[in-house]
Design an enzyme around this catalytic site. Structure first.
Site, PDB file in Angstrom:
ATOM      1  N   ILE A   1       0.870  -1.180   0.000  1.00 31.46           N
ATOM      2  CA  ILE A   1       0.000   0.000   0.000  1.00 31.46           C
ATOM      3  C   ILE A   1       0.905   1.227   0.000  1.00 31.46           C
ATOM      4  O   ILE A   1       1.639   1.455   0.973  1.00 31.46           O
ATOM      5  CB  ILE A   1      -0.928  -0.005   1.232  1.00 31.46           C
ATOM      6  CG1 ILE A   1      -1.794  -1.281   1.229  1.00 31.46           C
ATOM      7  CG2 ILE A   1      -1.801   1.260   1.245  1.00 31.46           C
ATOM      8  CD1 ILE A   1      -2.563  -1.526   2.502  1.00 31.46           C
ATOM      9  N   GLU A   2       0.875   1.955  -1.114  1.00 30.72           N
ATOM     10  CA  GLU A   2       1.772   3.103  -1.259  1.00 30.72           C
ATOM     11  C   GLU A   2       1.054   4.400  -0.896  1.00 30.72           C
ATOM     12  O   GLU A   2      -0.172   4.481  -0.898  1.00 30.72           O
ATOM     13  CB  GLU A   2       2.306   3.154  -2.695  1.00 30.72           C
ATOM     14  CG  GLU A   2       3.138   1.913  -3.003  1.00 30.72           C
ATOM     15  CD  GLU A   2       3.816   1.939  -4.355  1.00 30.72           C
ATOM     16  OE1 GLU A   2       3.479   2.805  -5.196  1.00 30.72           O
ATOM     17  OE2 GLU A   2       4.680   1.069  -4.578  1.00 30.72           O
TER      18      GLU A   2
ATOM     19  N   CYS B   1       4.905  -2.523   2.986  1.00 34.58           N
ATOM     20  CA  CYS B   1       5.116  -3.724   2.169  1.00 34.58           C
ATOM     21  C   CYS B   1       4.026  -4.766   2.424  1.00 34.58           C
ATOM     22  O   CYS B   1       3.461  -4.844   3.526  1.00 34.58           O
ATOM     23  CB  CYS B   1       6.455  -4.356   2.503  1.00 34.58           C
ATOM     24  SG  CYS B   1       7.880  -3.375   2.037  1.00 34.58           S
TER      25      CYS B   1
ATOM     26  N   GLU C   1       4.311  -7.964   2.872  1.00 36.75           N
ATOM     27  CA  GLU C   1       4.644  -8.927   3.932  1.00 36.75           C
ATOM     28  C   GLU C   1       4.249  -8.389   5.298  1.00 36.75           C
ATOM     29  O   GLU C   1       3.653  -9.084   6.120  1.00 36.75           O
ATOM     30  CB  GLU C   1       6.157  -9.216   3.937  1.00 36.75           C
ATOM     31  CG  GLU C   1       6.691  -9.868   2.690  1.00 36.75           C
ATOM     32  CD  GLU C   1       7.183  -8.866   1.658  1.00 36.75           C
ATOM     33  OE1 GLU C   1       6.538  -7.808   1.471  1.00 36.75           O
ATOM     34  OE2 GLU C   1       8.214  -9.160   1.026  1.00 36.75           O
TER      35      GLU C   1
ATOM     36  N   CYS D   1      11.366  -5.992   6.140  1.00 43.08           N
ATOM     37  CA  CYS D   1      10.473  -7.165   6.205  1.00 43.08           C
ATOM     38  C   CYS D   1      11.235  -8.387   6.719  1.00 43.08           C
ATOM     39  O   CYS D   1      10.684  -9.190   7.476  1.00 43.08           O
ATOM     40  CB  CYS D   1       9.857  -7.453   4.839  1.00 43.08           C
ATOM     41  SG  CYS D   1       8.585  -6.248   4.389  1.00 43.08           S
TER      42      CYS D   1
HETATM   43  N1  THU Z   1       7.582  -3.968  -1.510  1.00 43.76           N
HETATM   44  C1  THU Z   1       6.918  -4.962  -0.832  1.00 43.76           C
HETATM   45  O1  THU Z   1       5.686  -4.976  -0.773  1.00 43.76           O
HETATM   46  N2  THU Z   1       7.658  -5.924  -0.233  1.00 43.76           N
HETATM   47  C2  THU Z   1       9.027  -5.974  -0.230  1.00 43.76           C
HETATM   48  O2  THU Z   1       9.612  -6.831   0.434  1.00 43.76           O
HETATM   49  C3  THU Z   1       9.785  -5.012  -1.026  1.00 43.76           C
HETATM   50  C4  THU Z   1       9.021  -3.886  -1.610  1.00 43.76           C
HETATM   51  C5  THU Z   1       6.804  -2.903  -2.153  1.00 43.76           C
HETATM   52  C6  THU Z   1       6.970  -1.562  -1.510  1.00 43.76           C
HETATM   53  C7  THU Z   1       6.632  -0.643  -2.661  1.00 43.76           C
HETATM   54  O3  THU Z   1       5.228  -0.436  -2.682  1.00 43.76           O
HETATM   55  C8  THU Z   1       7.018  -1.420  -3.902  1.00 43.76           C
HETATM   56  O4  THU Z   1       7.190  -2.763  -3.484  1.00 43.76           O
HETATM   57  C9  THU Z   1       8.288  -0.923  -4.557  1.00 43.76           C
HETATM   58  O5  THU Z   1       9.322  -0.850  -3.649  1.00 43.76           O
END
Ligand code: THU
Length: 124
Positions: free
Chosen positions: A43-44, A53, A55, A87
């Site tokens: 979720i950005e 992230c 996870e 994570c």
């Molecule tokens: N991201 C994850 O969801 N998990 C990770 O372990 C690495 C990065 C996401 C964060 C961000 O929304 C996108 O991937 C790019 O970094």
């Protein structure tokens, strides 16, 4: 539950990702000791560091439900990305050394990792 079925659940979560800044969607499915599946997606935020992230969304959701014992975790992303550093730290602290399945979610292929390999010499 077979790894591939957990991976399919992670793909479902990936479809709910909010990744309009990176366009990099990640899905996570956490298999609990009682065979429940807790999902997470990335979720950005426009305030970039507020991004979370997939996870950690799944792990925190499970912990908030009072679930603390797990069997496996599946992570899907376009590049079969392994978990990022923060994570890995949270996986080390809150999951035991369970299998970590990583896939691009497009084929039946997946890698199996363990946090003891991904995060040697952990803090804590
Ligand atoms: N991201 C994850 O969801 N998990 C990770 O372990 C690495 C990065 C996401 C964060 C961000 O929304 C996108 O991937 C790019 O970094």
């Amino acid at each position: 539950m077979k790894p591939i079925d957990l991976i399919k659940q992670a793909v479902k979560a990936q479809n709910n990702a909010h990744a309009k800044y990176s366009d990099f969607t990640v899905g996570c499915a956490l298999l609990t000791k009682d065979d429940d599946v807790i999902l997470g997606c990335n979720i950005e935020s426009a305030a970039y560091p507020s991004t979370m992230c997939a996870e950690r969304v799944a792990i925190y959701a499970a912990l908030a439900k009072g679930i603390t014992r797990f069997k496996a975790i599946a992570i899907v992303s376009p590049l079969s990305a392994k978990p990022c550093g923060p994570c890995r730290q949270i996986i080390h602290e809150y999951l035991s050394d369970i299998p970590i399945y990583v896939s691009n979610g497009k084929t039946d292929k997946y890698e199996t990792h363990h946090i003891s390999d991904l995060l040697p010499h952990p803090f804590g």
